[in-house]
Design a protein around this motif. Structure first.
Motif, PDB file in Angstrom:
ATOM      1  N   PRO A 181       0.794  -1.236   0.000  1.00 14.23           N
ATOM      2  CA  PRO A 181       0.000   0.000   0.000  1.00 14.23           C
ATOM      3  C   PRO A 181       0.821   1.277   0.000  1.00 14.23           C
ATOM      4  O   PRO A 181       0.256   2.351  -0.280  1.00 14.23           O
ATOM      5  CB  PRO A 181      -0.824  -0.117   1.292  1.00 14.23           C
ATOM      6  CG  PRO A 181      -0.041  -1.042   2.169  1.00 14.23           C
ATOM      7  CD  PRO A 181       0.604  -2.023   1.235  1.00 14.23           C
ATOM      8  N   ALA A 213      -3.889   6.342   2.924  1.00 10.90           N
ATOM      9  CA  ALA A 213      -2.895   5.397   3.463  1.00 10.90           C
ATOM     10  C   ALA A 213      -1.591   6.108   3.795  1.00 10.90           C
ATOM     11  O   ALA A 213      -0.991   5.874   4.855  1.00 10.90           O
ATOM     12  CB  ALA A 213      -2.655   4.272   2.466  1.00 10.90           C
ATOM     13  N   GLU A 217      -0.264   6.322   7.624  1.00 11.01           N
ATOM     14  CA  GLU A 217       0.926   5.557   7.985  1.00 11.01           C
ATOM     15  C   GLU A 217       2.175   6.407   8.145  1.00 11.01           C
ATOM     16  O   GLU A 217       3.018   6.133   9.001  1.00 11.01           O
ATOM     17  CB  GLU A 217       1.189   4.479   6.919  1.00 11.01           C
ATOM     18  CG  GLU A 217       0.077   3.453   6.777  1.00 11.01           C
ATOM     19  CD  GLU A 217      -0.105   2.605   8.022  1.00 11.01           C
ATOM     20  OE1 GLU A 217       0.888   2.389   8.749  1.00 11.01           O
ATOM     21  OE2 GLU A 217      -1.244   2.166   8.279  1.00 11.01           O
TER      22      GLU A 217
END
Length: 245
Positions: A181, A213, A217
């Motif tokens: 990802p 994402a 993250e």
């Protein structure tokens, strides 16, 4: 391990670890200290060097062939070297084909790039030396192999997009972004494949997924290429052919 029609199995994990390190560094001398570190990491036994000699002796017996007259494992200061002779390793073919793929990609030979990358990826057998990781030699090789594999996946996707294979790439690219990802190149390729497959809304949704994402993250925004492609899709003016990687 196979040798012609003969199949051998190594049941001792430390001997298997030793063989893996010597294969990874075939034709290069590996010092005794490096081999001990590979087998026992930071906790070598008191008689590690003597035990290593025993393991080397076991490997020599296993690898010795009557038609060759001697084992391919040779003592050479400050340690040992595994000499391949006329034999080859899949890893060497993997490296050679990856280099040829890069050259074809730089030259814009898309069909050749796709074919060569396919040959590289056909040599992949899953996780590299999975249970044998932990030592510096094997870990370095495994990291190189995985990064090279991902590079070839990306190059093949670029070549296939340039060849107009966008529709058949959509499914594999969805799988790639789910597994990786944070690799923005795969998201860019997915967005472009969707857009060129007349799935503009899905392409925009793919951008929102990667943006979320990356923010969640890493606390960062998508790269310039992703942002520019997103803007082009919004304006319905994305390029008919994919931008270069």
């Amino acid at each position: 391990m196979t040798d012609g029609d003969d199949v051998f199995a190594i049941s001792a994990p430390k001997v298997e670890c030793l063989l893996a390190a010597m294969l990874v560094r075939a034709e290069d001398v590996i010092s005794t200290d490096q081999l001990c570190g590979e087998i026992w990491r930071d906790e070598p036994p008191r008689r590690a060097t003597a035990t290593l000699h025993v393991y080397i002796s076991q490997l020599r017996k296993l690898l010795k062939r009557a038609d060759r007259g001697r084992s391919p494992i040779v003592t050479r200061f400050p340690g040992y070297v595994l000499e391949l002779g006329e034999n080859t390793l899949d890893a060497h073919d993997f490296q050679r084909l990856a280099q040829q793929s890069r050259a074809a990609a730089r030259a814009g030979r898309h069909a050749e790039t796709s074919m060569l990358c396919g040959q590289v990826l056909s040599l992949w057998r899953g996780t590299v030396l999975g249970e044998l990781r932990g030592g510096a030699i094997v870990d370095e090789f495994a990291t190189w192999a995985e990064e090279t594999r991902l590079e070839c996946v990306e190059m093949r996707n670029e070549a296939d997009l340039a060849l107009g294979r966008h529709r058949e790439l959509v499914g594999p690219l969805y799988a790639l972004v789910a597994k990786h990802p944070l690799i923005e190149a795969f998201h860019r390729q997915l967005m472009l494949a969707l857009y060129r497959s007349d799935r503009r809304a899905d392409a925009l949704q793919a951008y929102h997924h990667v943006r979320s994402a990356l923010d969640r993250e890493l606390g960062i925004s998508p790269c310039r290429q992703l942002h520019e492609l997103h803007q082009a899709i919004l304006l319905d003016s994305a390029p008919a052919l994919p931008s270069a990687a």
